[in-house]
Write a protein that holds these residues in place. Structure first.
Motif, short mmCIF file in Angstrom:
data_model
loop_
_atom_site.label_atom_id
_atom_site.label_comp_id
_atom_site.label_asym_id
_atom_site.label_seq_id
_atom_site.Cartn_x
_atom_site.Cartn_y
_atom_site.Cartn_z
N GLU A 71 0.85 -1.20 0.00
CA GLU A 71 0.00 0.00 0.00
C GLU A 71 0.88 1.25 0.00
O GLU A 71 1.94 1.27 0.63
N TRP A 72 0.38 2.28 -0.65
CA TRP A 72 1.18 3.49 -0.85
C TRP A 72 1.69 4.07 0.48
O TRP A 72 2.87 4.37 0.61
N ASP A 73 0.82 4.23 1.47
CA ASP A 73 1.29 4.97 2.64
C ASP A 73 2.16 4.13 3.58
O ASP A 73 2.66 4.65 4.57
N GLY A 74 2.38 2.87 3.28
CA GLY A 74 3.31 2.09 4.09
C GLY A 74 4.62 1.83 3.35
O GLY A 74 5.47 1.06 3.82
N MET A 75 4.79 2.47 2.21
CA MET A 75 5.89 2.17 1.30
C MET A 75 7.27 2.41 1.93
O MET A 75 8.09 1.50 2.00
N ILE A 76 7.51 3.65 2.37
CA ILE A 76 8.83 3.99 2.92
C ILE A 76 9.11 3.24 4.23
O ILE A 76 10.21 2.70 4.40
N ARG B 181 -6.96 6.03 10.72
CA ARG B 181 -6.46 6.89 9.64
C ARG B 181 -5.40 7.86 10.18
O ARG B 181 -4.38 8.08 9.54
N VAL B 182 -5.64 8.41 11.37
CA VAL B 182 -4.66 9.29 11.99
C VAL B 182 -3.34 8.53 12.16
O VAL B 182 -2.26 9.04 11.82
N ALA B 183 -3.43 7.30 12.64
CA ALA B 183 -2.22 6.49 12.84
C ALA B 183 -1.50 6.25 11.52
O ALA B 183 -0.28 6.35 11.43
N ARG B 184 -2.28 5.95 10.46
CA ARG B 184 -1.65 5.69 9.16
C ARG B 184 -0.95 6.93 8.64
O ARG B 184 0.13 6.84 8.04
N ASP B 185 -1.56 8.11 8.86
CA ASP B 185 -0.91 9.35 8.40
C ASP B 185 0.38 9.61 9.17
O ASP B 185 1.39 10.02 8.59
N ILE B 186 0.36 9.37 10.48
CA ILE B 186 1.57 9.59 11.28
C ILE B 186 2.65 8.60 10.86
O ILE B 186 3.83 8.95 10.73
N TYR B 187 2.20 7.36 10.61
CA TYR B 187 3.13 6.33 10.14
C TYR B 187 3.79 6.78 8.84
O TYR B 187 5.01 6.70 8.68
N TYR B 188 2.98 7.32 7.94
CA TYR B 188 3.51 7.76 6.66
C TYR B 188 4.47 8.94 6.84
O TYR B 188 5.54 8.98 6.25
#
Lengths: 255, 234
Positions: A71-76, B181-188
Motif C-alpha cells: 500500500e502506498w502509505d506504508g511504502m517507505i 487513519r490518523v495512525a496511518r498518516d503519522i506512520y507515513y
C-alpha cells in the motif's frame, strides 16, 4: 555407500553454490494502483511502466528480483523495515522523503494537471476554485501543494490515485489534481471520464525533481548499481522501447 | 527509541480522530439496537412472511465482509447514474452517511441474531406462567420475553459492541479521518510504527477495557439472578 552418497551430494553443493551466489537477491516494492505505471492486470499479474523498469534494471544488474506489492502509505516504512530493498513506485523525489531514504537518479518526470467537468471552471487559479472541493491523493506532493496554495478551497484526500477519479466521477468533489498520465489512463480515456476534461495548462510541482527509485540510506552499493543500470538501459535503447509502449510523449524530458 | 515528541505532537489529531470513532460507534450502535429488537421479534415469529425476510437480511449481511459492504455502498452505488440522480444521493454522497449506514446495517444483522437467540432460549416455564396469568401476546413480549431475553443477551451484545468499535477502523478506507487513519498518516509522515500504530493500539485497548467494564457493571445489575450463589452451597 550412504557415506559416499552424502559426500557426493555435499561436493555437488559446494560446486553448485558459486553459480547461485552470482545473482544478488533483490526485493522490489511496487504499488499497483497507478496505471499505466503500476497496475494489476485482469489475470492478477503486475504490469506497467514501473514494473517494466524494475525488471529491466534487475536484468541489467543480473539480480534475482521479487516484486512485492505494498500500500502506498506504508511504502517507505516497509523499505526501512527491510521488507524490500528498493521502491519502484513512481515516487517523486522530495526533500522530506530524502530525510528517510536515498533516491536513485530520476527515471521519469511527468507534470500534474487539474481535471473537472468540461466548462465547469474558467481556469485553475486559487480564486476560481475558491470554496470548491479539490480531490487529491493523500500524503502526496500534490496534496501538499493544494494545502499550501489553495487555502480557500475544501480538500478531499483519497487513499489511492485511482480513487481520486472515482470520487470525481461520483461527484464527491468538484475538481481533481492528478498525474498528467494517470488521469488520462485511469479516467479521461475511459467511458467514465466522458464529459470531463483537463482544466487549464499542466503544472509542475517541485519542478525538475522527477521520480526516482527509493533505497535505504545504508545501501549505497545497491544505489550505485541501480544508477549504473538506469544509465545502461537509457543508453542501449531499452528505456525508450519501454517508454514508447506507454507514452506518446517523452517522459524523460527534464531529468 | 520511542520519539515522544511525535506522540505529543499527534495528540490533537488523535483526539479529533477519537471523536469521529466514538461518534460512528454511538450512532451506529444506537440505530442498530433500535432496529434489531423488532427484527429479532420478527425473526422468531412462527409466521414465515415475517421471519424469512429477516433471515435473508441477516444471512446476507453476516455472509459478506464489512470491508466489501463498505466499498459496495461508497464506491459501488455511486457508479449508477440512476442512484446519483435520485433523492438518496445527497446522503450517499457523504462518506459519513455511508459509513454510518454500513456499520448500522452490519451490527443490526449480528445483534438481531443475538437477540433472537436469547428470545428462543427463554425458559418455557416463564411463558407458561405468563399464559396462566392470562397475559396477552403483546404483554408477554413487553413484560416477560423481551426484558428477560435482552438481559440474557447482555454478555454477547457487549462483545458485539466491542467488535463494532474495532470495525470502525474500516471507515478510514472511505476518507474518514478516525483514529486508524490518523495512525496511518503519522506512520507515513514520521515512518515510525510504534509512535503511530502502537499509540492507536493503546487507545483501542483503553476503549475496549472501558466498554467491557461498563458491560460488566450492567451484567452485575441485570443478571444478578443468574450469578452463582456465593455461600450456602458447601
Amino acid at each position: 555407500m550412504i557415506r559416499h552418497l552424502a559426500g557426493a551430494v555435499a561436493l555437488a553443493l559446494v560446486i553448485a553454490t558459486p553459480a547461485f551466489a552470482q545473482n544478488q537477491k533483490v526485493r522490489v516494492g511496487v504499488e499497483g494502483n497507478y496505471p499505466p505505471f503500476s497496475s494489476i492486470a485482469p489475470d492478477g499479474k503486475l504490469q506497467g511502466f514501473d514494473i517494466d523498469i524494475a525488471n529491466a534494471i534487475c536484468a541489467e544488474m543480473k539480480a534475482d528480483c521479487t516484486l512485492v506489492q505494498q500500500e502506498w502509505d506504508g511504502m517507505i516504512p516497509a523499505l526501512n523495515a527491510k521488507k524490500f530493498d528498493m521502491i519502484v513506485a513512481s515516487m517523486t523525489i522530495t526533500d522530506e522523503r530524502k530525510k528517510a531514504v536515498d533516491f536513485s537518479d530520476p527515471y521519469y518526470d511527468v507534470p500534474s494537471r487539474f481535471i473537472a467537468k468540461e466548462g465547469a471552471f474558467k481556469d485553475h487559479s486559487p480564486a476560481s476554485l475558491k470554496g470548491k472541493k479539490i480531490i487529491v491523493l493523500r500524503n502526496s506532493p500534490r496534496a501538499k501543494f493544494i494545502a499550501e496554495n489553495y487555502k480557500d478551497s475544501e480538500v478531499l484526500l483519497a487513499d489511492k490515485e485511482t480513487n481520486v477519479y472515482l470520487e470525481l466521477a461520483a461527484g464527491r468533489g468538484d475538481v481533481a489534481l492528478g498525474s498528467a498520465v494517470v488521469s488520462g489512463e485511469a479516467f479521461l480515456k475511459k467511458p467514465e471520464g466522458k464529459g470531463y476534461a483537463q482544466l487549464g495548462p499542466s503544472i509542475r510541482i517541485g519542478a525538475g525533481s522527477g521520480v526516482g527509485i527509493a533505497l535505504r540510506k545504508d545501501d549505497a552499493e545497491l544505489r550505485q548499481k541501480v544508477n549504473a543500470a538506469l544509465k545502461a538501459i537509457r543508453a542501449n535503447g531499452t528505456y525508450k522501447k519501454l517508454a514508447d509502449k506507454y507514452f506518446d510523449f517523452d517522459v524523460s524530458e527534464g531529468i | 527509541m520511542i520519539d515522544w515528541s511525535v506522540i505529543v505532537d499527534s495528540i490533537p489529531a488523535f483526539l479529533k480522530g477519537l471523536q469521529t470513532t466514538m461518534l460512528l460507534l454511538v450512532l451506529s450502535c444506537g440505530a442498530g439496537f433500535l432496529m434489531s429488537v423488532p427484527l429479532a421479534v420478527a425473526r422468531v415469529s412462527p409466521n414465515p412472511w415475517l421471519s424469512k425476510p429477516v433471515w435473508l437480511f441477516t444471512y446476507v449481511l453476516r455472509g459478506t465482509p464489512l470491508l466489501v459492504q463498505m466499498f459496495m455502498v461508497y464506491y459501488g452505488l455511486a457508479q449508477f447514474e440512476a442512484v446519483r440522480e435520485s433523492f438518496v444521493w445527497p446522503f450517499l454522497r457523504d462518506a459519513w452517511f455511508c459509513a454510518w449506514l454500513v456499520f448500522t446495517l452490519n451490527t443490526t444483522a449480528y445483534t438481531t441474531e443475538i437477540f433472537a437467540g436469547a428470545l428462543r432460549a427463554t425458559p418455557s416455564g416463564e411463558l407458561e406462567a405468563a399464559r396462566a396469568c392470562g397475559l396477552s401476546e403483546a404483554a408477554i413480549y413487553r413484560r416477560i420475553l423481551l426484558p428477560s431475553a435482552l438481559r440474557r443477551a447482555l454478555p454477547q451484545y457487549g462483545n458485539e459492541v466491542v467488535m463494532l468499535m474495532h470495525a470502525t477502523a474500516i471507515a478510514s478506507t472511505v476518507t474518514l479521518v478516525e483514529i486508524t487513519r490518523v495512525a496511518r498518516d503519522i506512520y507515513y509522515n514520521h515512518l515510525s510504527p510504534i509512535e503511530s500504530f502502537g499509540v492507536v493500539a493503546v487507545i483501542y485497548f483503553v476503549l475496549t477495557f472501558g466498554m467491557a467494564g461498563l458491560f460488566k457493571l450492567a451484567e452485575r445489575r441485570f443478571l444478578r439472578h443468574l450469578r452463582p450463589v456465593a455461600s450456602g452451597v458447601a
